[in-house]
Design a protein around this motif. Sequence first.
Motif, PDB file in Angstrom:
ATOM      1  N   ASP A 194      71.747  17.643  32.093  1.00 34.08           N
ATOM      2  CA  ASP A 194      71.867  17.466  33.235  1.00 34.08           C
ATOM      3  C   ASP A 194      70.667  18.190  34.198  1.00 34.08           C
ATOM      4  O   ASP A 194      70.771  18.749  35.143  1.00 34.08           O
ATOM      5  N   TYR A 388      73.673  22.768  24.664  1.00 35.52           N
ATOM      6  CA  TYR A 388      74.108  22.069  25.763  1.00 35.52           C
ATOM      7  C   TYR A 388      74.636  20.906  25.321  1.00 35.52           C
ATOM      8  O   TYR A 388      74.206  20.060  24.690  1.00 35.52           O
ATOM      9  N   GLU A 427      79.208  24.231  27.948  1.00 36.50           N
ATOM     10  CA  GLU A 427      80.339  23.297  27.857  1.00 36.50           C
ATOM     11  C   GLU A 427      80.239  22.571  26.571  1.00 36.50           C
ATOM     12  O   GLU A 427      79.629  21.288  26.435  1.00 36.50           O
ATOM     13  N   TYR A 492      84.974  17.332  40.601  1.00 36.26           N
ATOM     14  CA  TYR A 492      85.331  16.265  39.600  1.00 36.26           C
ATOM     15  C   TYR A 492      86.629  16.336  39.164  1.00 36.26           C
ATOM     16  O   TYR A 492      87.144  15.229  38.847  1.00 36.26           O
TER      17      TYR A 492
HETATM   18  C1  GCB Z   1      78.027  21.484  34.668  1.00 33.28           C
HETATM   19  C2  GCB Z   1      76.987  21.674  33.823  1.00 33.28           C
HETATM   20  C3  GCB Z   1      75.792  21.847  34.468  1.00 33.28           C
HETATM   21  C4  GCB Z   1      75.842  20.604  35.362  1.00 33.28           C
HETATM   22  C5  GCB Z   1      76.734  20.620  36.493  1.00 33.28           C
HETATM   23  C6  GCB Z   1      77.067  19.477  37.462  1.00 33.28           C
HETATM   24  O1  GCB Z   1      79.374  21.672  34.099  1.00 33.28           O
HETATM   25  O2  GCB Z   1      77.077  22.846  32.867  1.00 33.28           O
HETATM   26  O3  GCB Z   1      74.772  21.522  33.939  1.00 33.28           O
HETATM   27  O4  GCB Z   1      74.594  20.365  36.269  1.00 33.28           O
HETATM   28  O5  GCB Z   1      78.113  20.700  35.784  1.00 33.28           O
HETATM   29  O6  GCB Z   1      76.409  19.519  38.486  1.00 33.28           O
HETATM   30  O7  GCB Z   1      77.945  18.529  37.283  1.00 33.28           O
END
Ligand code: GCB
Length: 609
Positions: A194, A388, A427, A492
Amino acid sequence: MNKTLWYFLLGFAVLAAAPARSEVAIADVFARHTTSLNGKWHVIVDPYDTGYIDYRGKPYDESPKISGGFALDHHPKDKTELVEYNFDTSTTLKVPGDWNSQDDKLLYYEGSVWYRKKFDVKKPEAGRRLFVYFGAANYEADVYLNGVKLGKHIGGYTPFAYEITSLVRETGNSLVVRVNNVRHPEGVPTTNTDWWNYGGITRDVMLVEEPATFISNFLVRLKPGTTNTIEVRVQLDGAARGNAVTVKFPSLNLSAEMAVDENGVAHGEIEASNLVLWTPEHPTLYNVEIFTSAESVKDRVGFRTITTSGRKVLLNGKPVFLRGICIHEENPRRGGRAWSEDDARMLLGWAKELGCNFVRLAHYPHNEHMARVADEIGIMCWEEVPVYWTIHWTDSSTLANAQKQLSDLIARDQNRASVVVWSVANETPISEARTKFLKTLVDEARSLDGTRLISAAMEVDSEPGNPLHKIVDDPFGQYTDLCSFNEYTGWYDGLPEKIDRISWSIKYDKPVFISEFGADAKQGMHADALTRFSEEYQADVYKRTLPMLEKIPGFSGCTPWILCDFRSPRRLLPEIQDGWNIKGVIGHDGKKKMAFNVLKNFYAEKAAE
Ligand code: GCB
């Protein structure tokens, strides 16, 4: 054949046939005798790798003698010769810098770009050595000097260097680098992340001149378990047994002489009864100078301890709450990868303004200035490698790659008092293979540096049938010092009001650290607190989450997601996201959102406790 020409060709073949040189580690590079190669480099964008492989797909540099391709930086000898590239008449890009933010046409580009820099340099005198050093190039770099391959480096966020003593000329050197940022399933990171896959030579490039035997790295820290003994370890490259190393701390009036062993390592301890320990409030640093008969290297270092006891984090033996924020390595004002000391001052300055004493440098090693500025202004850092989400847990090359990035990061930043956490992952989905992989990284980090906390951002589950009861019982948690996890209730998972009703079961008797929470908000978009993407919604998530976290026994700190909006190809909602992850408390225009103040007020209260 004319004899001179024959010898010339023979010489060239021998030179070119030499196997690619191995990488050399040079730490504390900013304190060395260097010549910058930053600035404009000529570039050729090469989506089909025409300069790297022939029409049968065979790399030009695979055979012992490089047989063609852009690595040779070849100019036609007369008008009849067919050469279909020309660095001299090609466009330029700035180094350091990603290519995506420098040219609109390259915003989404994933492939090869050839970089070429011409330079003149005084040839090193006898007994001196010359290296070319790259702070980082994402993701893969093939490096050539004057048509000879120096090596291939894999991994987009860590430094590498090659020796060029015997190859360099006084004038007209041609340094060519093929940088390729194609994502690979077995890579670290893998294909799915991401964040933006910025390509290019993203950090400083320099020539480093050193004596035949030089200080390649050193470790200066408190001897584990003490606060009045400095432990020093100096690594020499090219060392002859019997060399002596002197270490001085001028302001402490301390110095010690140490012998070098057969591995080129000098080791010693210095009693130091009057050390003022480093803290974010008083980031005391001391000058250290390390001398051999041929050179000296200087640095500024702080001394502190970081440990845990039950559910508490202890800085210099005293409980500390980690008032943090996550940061991606991007400059929201200029756009693109952050790389300079000024960028570091801007980002960490904002963190200070929030009241932070801690930052999580997500999700890969940031440039060296970040930890150096953090040392100076007083901010503790969590540093991470890009293991990641779902990478290839059973591929030994993936593991070796992750191990190398981790050990290179530790070698670079081991003298930074600000760095208190090495994080090995973010994660990652629970499985036996993944836990084994991560355990190998934990063991590696501990064996290289047993004086910092080891962590990783884990995930949270809900109790089957009870979505309000959250559970942290990842088996990997047994190996880390912090029980850290990311948690997104209210974004989420449900609406913000759900946050108020959450209860927790956490298996580990360790400090609990929330490595992420947050919500998207478009800077300047105002509505009621139930309108997704409004600043009010994001602020509400912060207002509810912080008191909820306070109820978790052992809650020792948090790093909400995230300081600034950052580019992400996964974020596709038109007119709202448009290719940006907008969970920043600061927008990508540099303007603060409402959540910034919610967090700032919370941290002001925590600091006053
Ligand atoms: C997470 C990730 C991160 C994302 C974030 C998101 O859990 O670790 O890299 O950018 O969520 O914004 O969904």
